[in-house]
Design a protein around this motif. Structure first.
Motif, PDB file in Angstrom:
ATOM      1  N   SER A 109       0.841  -1.195   0.000  1.00  0.00           N
ATOM      2  CA  SER A 109       0.000   0.000   0.000  1.00  0.00           C
ATOM      3  C   SER A 109       0.879   1.248   0.000  1.00  0.00           C
ATOM      4  N   LYS A 214       4.510  10.905   1.449  1.00  0.00           N
ATOM      5  CA  LYS A 214       3.322  10.856   0.589  1.00  0.00           C
ATOM      6  C   LYS A 214       3.347  11.935  -0.493  1.00  0.00           C
ATOM      7  N   PRO A 236      -9.089   8.346  -2.391  1.00  0.00           N
ATOM      8  CA  PRO A 236      -9.842   7.799  -1.251  1.00  0.00           C
ATOM      9  C   PRO A 236      -9.247   8.310   0.052  1.00  0.00           C
ATOM     10  N   GLY A 240      -6.080  11.703   5.055  1.00  0.00           N
ATOM     11  CA  GLY A 240      -5.837  12.715   4.026  1.00  0.00           C
ATOM     12  C   GLY A 240      -4.378  13.012   3.717  1.00  0.00           C
ATOM     13  N   THR A 241      -3.459  12.232   4.276  1.00  0.00           N
ATOM     14  CA  THR A 241      -2.024  12.531   4.093  1.00  0.00           C
ATOM     15  C   THR A 241      -1.605  12.649   2.636  1.00  0.00           C
ATOM     16  N   GLY A 300      -9.224   1.577   5.446  1.00  0.00           N
ATOM     17  CA  GLY A 300      -8.392   2.783   5.400  1.00  0.00           C
ATOM     18  C   GLY A 300      -9.203   4.072   5.406  1.00  0.00           C
ATOM     19  N   LEU A 301     -10.495   3.956   5.112  1.00  0.00           N
ATOM     20  CA  LEU A 301     -11.367   5.137   5.102  1.00  0.00           C
ATOM     21  C   LEU A 301     -12.139   5.280   6.413  1.00  0.00           C
ATOM     22  N   ALA A 347      -7.613  -2.398  -3.792  1.00  0.00           N
ATOM     23  CA  ALA A 347      -8.171  -2.370  -2.444  1.00  0.00           C
ATOM     24  C   ALA A 347      -9.573  -1.766  -2.522  1.00  0.00           C
ATOM     25  N   GLU A 349     -10.694   0.651  -0.973  1.00  0.00           N
ATOM     26  CA  GLU A 349     -10.522   2.111  -0.994  1.00  0.00           C
ATOM     27  C   GLU A 349     -10.294   2.589  -2.426  1.00  0.00           C
ATOM     28  N   THR A 377      -4.900   2.803  -3.823  1.00  0.00           N
ATOM     29  CA  THR A 377      -3.982   3.035  -2.716  1.00  0.00           C
ATOM     30  C   THR A 377      -3.437   1.762  -2.080  1.00  0.00           C
ATOM     31  N   TYR A 383      -7.736  -7.849   1.765  1.00  0.00           N
ATOM     32  CA  TYR A 383      -9.104  -7.662   2.286  1.00  0.00           C
ATOM     33  C   TYR A 383      -9.980  -8.852   1.906  1.00  0.00           C
TER      34      TYR A 383
HETATM   35  C1  LIG Z   1      -4.667   4.627   4.741  1.00  0.00           C
HETATM   36  C2  LIG Z   1      -5.326   4.274   3.487  1.00  0.00           C
HETATM   37  C3  LIG Z   1      -6.110   5.213   2.802  1.00  0.00           C
HETATM   38  C4  LIG Z   1      -6.341   6.601   3.313  1.00  0.00           C
HETATM   39  O1  LIG Z   1      -5.143   7.339   3.246  1.00  0.00           O
HETATM   40  P1  LIG Z   1      -5.011   8.725   4.007  1.00  0.00           P
HETATM   41  O2  LIG Z   1      -3.715   9.290   3.571  1.00  0.00           O
HETATM   42  O3  LIG Z   1      -5.050   8.405   5.462  1.00  0.00           O
HETATM   43  O4  LIG Z   1      -6.162   9.555   3.604  1.00  0.00           O
HETATM   44  C5  LIG Z   1      -6.657   4.829   1.593  1.00  0.00           C
HETATM   45  N1  LIG Z   1      -6.474   3.599   1.085  1.00  0.00           N
HETATM   46  C6  LIG Z   1      -5.727   2.666   1.715  1.00  0.00           C
HETATM   47  C7  LIG Z   1      -5.578   1.311   1.091  1.00  0.00           C
HETATM   48  C8  LIG Z   1      -5.122   2.979   2.935  1.00  0.00           C
HETATM   49  O5  LIG Z   1      -4.373   2.053   3.548  1.00  0.00           O
END
Ligand SMILES: *Cc1c(COP(=O)(O)O)cnc(C)c1O
Length: 389
Positions: A109, A214, A236, A240-241, A300-301, A347, A349, A377, A383
């Motif tokens: 990820s 990031k 996603p 929000g990083t 992650g969301l 994923a 997300e 991401t 999952y």
């Molecule tokens: C952590 C994560 C997110 C969200 O990332 P943020 O930077 O916290 O917004 C999205 N998708 C996956 C697969 C994650 O692990």
């Protein structure tokens, strides 16, 4: 050897000297961001110089916070493919649809980017023990980079975190605690114990360097697209990083003269089961309320309260972007659609980006002739419980 000038509070602009361990702004409790002497960085970091550099996010060395190369803790993160999604694009009547595939990172990820930067800085600053709350992927990444740096990792995850994440952390030698609650409850546990235990808290945006890792997403997009930016980025969003980091990267690149002032429309996508940023954006607010009863398979969301909420919402507004919620059923169905069309097992997300794009087209907020990047991401394989097949 770094070009860091200082750290700066993203809310009240209080400045702090570099070279010390920090969490949040001591005055207002908001996140700190790293500032660079970009004129100095741009002397050796030229667009032309990049062609001969390492195929990882560390190719942008001059705008990374680490001082000594010896402290870089790397597993080859970043420099991931930007896939032209032609078949998926065709089904949407779009020629310029792309997927930034972050599932090929170490630990599968994009959390690898943030943790490589954070653990490298922790090493440089003499930290021996790191701790973090996580919805799953951040824990796996922290476990891996801590192992590689010879540090102890203490990880706190909700009990219903996908099993692959838990197994991964244990096999990477981390100390894992499962909590009956959400990531915010896990964060509270880290905060409560860290002083007594001597842990450095690496929570999203409570630590200034994950966002520096990031942000390389933004540099990579520009470099891969020949120093242009896409028209739309669909991201996603949990803490929000990545979105905050890309927004920072665009400003840095503009200051170095690499790109102009045009920005992509930044779009946050969340699950209807946990959509604090979407709710705040729709209400015209800058800070998000705690989202009640947060629940989604896109773990992650599942971040009911993001400490960088105002930075996410500012970027969305300044860019003319948007915030969209999709249902879990929609995002899970989209994983198969993306997989069958493009060969990427996204994923959940990442899956969420596709129904979000459809909604934006329907609402007239995105045009079919625009160049759109969907962010995958992470990796669907982590999952397994979320899929019925
Ligand atoms: C952590 C994560 C997110 C969200 O990332 P943020 O930077 O916290 O917004 C999205 N998708 C996956 C697969 C994650 O692990």
């Amino acid at each position: 050897m770094n070009n860091v000038t200082h750290l700066e509070c993203a809310a009240c602009a209080t400045q702090y000297p570099a070279g010390r361990v920090y969490n949040l702004c001591e005055k207002c409790g908001k996140p700190l961001l790293v500032r660079y002497d970009l004129a100095a960085a741009a002397k050796s970091l030229t667009r032309e110089s990049l062609s001969s550099r390492v195929s990882s996010m560390w190719r942008y060395r001059e705008v990374m916070p680490v001082d000594s190369d010896e402290n870089i803790v790397t597993l080859g993160e970043g420099w991931t493919p930007l896939l032209h999604a032609k078949r998926l694009g065709k089904s949407l009547d779009m020629d310029e649809l792309y997927i930034k595939d972050e599932s090929v990172n170490p630990t599968q990820s994009f959390k690898a980017r943030g943790m490589s930067a954070a653990v490298s800085m922790a090493k440089e600053l003499g930290v021996r023990k790191v701790a973090a709350p996580s919805a799953g992927n951040a824990a796996g990444a922290l476990a891996a980079y801590a192992a590689r740096a010879g540090m102890e990792a203490y990880l706190f995850m909700p009990r219903d975190t996908p099993r692959a994440n838990v197994v991964e952390c244990v096999e990477l030698g981390a100390n894992v605690t499962l909590i009956d609650g959400l990531i915010t409850d896990c964060g509270a546990e880290v905060a409560r114990r860290k002083d007594a235990e001597g842990w450095f808290d690496v929570s999203t945006l409570k630590e200034p360097y994950r966002v520096e890792g990031k942000k390389t997403l933004g540099y990579e997009l520009a470099e891969t697209l020949g120093w242009t930016l896409p028209d739309v980025i669909i991201y996603p969003t949990g803490g929000g990083t990545g979105l905050i980091g890309m927004w920072k990267a665009f400003d840095e690149m503009e200051e170095m003269g690499w790109i102009g002032s045009a920005r992509p429309k930044m779009v946050t996508v969340q699950s209807e089961g946990c959509a604090p940023i979407v709710t705040a954006f729709e209400k015209g607010e800058r800070f998000a309320d705690m989202f009640p009863n947060a629940a989604t398979v896109a773990s992650g969301l599942r971040v009911p309260k993001a400490i960088g909420d105002f930075l996410i919402i500012d970027a969305i507004r300044k860019s003319g972007g948007s915030a969209v919620a999709v249902s879990d059923a929609e995002l899970i169905a989209a994983v198969r659609e993306i997989g069958a069309a493009e060969g990427v097992f996204a994923a959940p997300e990442g899956g969420a980006c596709l129904p979000a794009l459809r909604k934006l087209i329907e609402r007239g907020e995105v045009r079919r002739d625009e160049r759109v990047v969907l962010f995958n991401t992470g990796a669907g394989i982590k999952y397994i419980e979320a899929f019925s097949s």
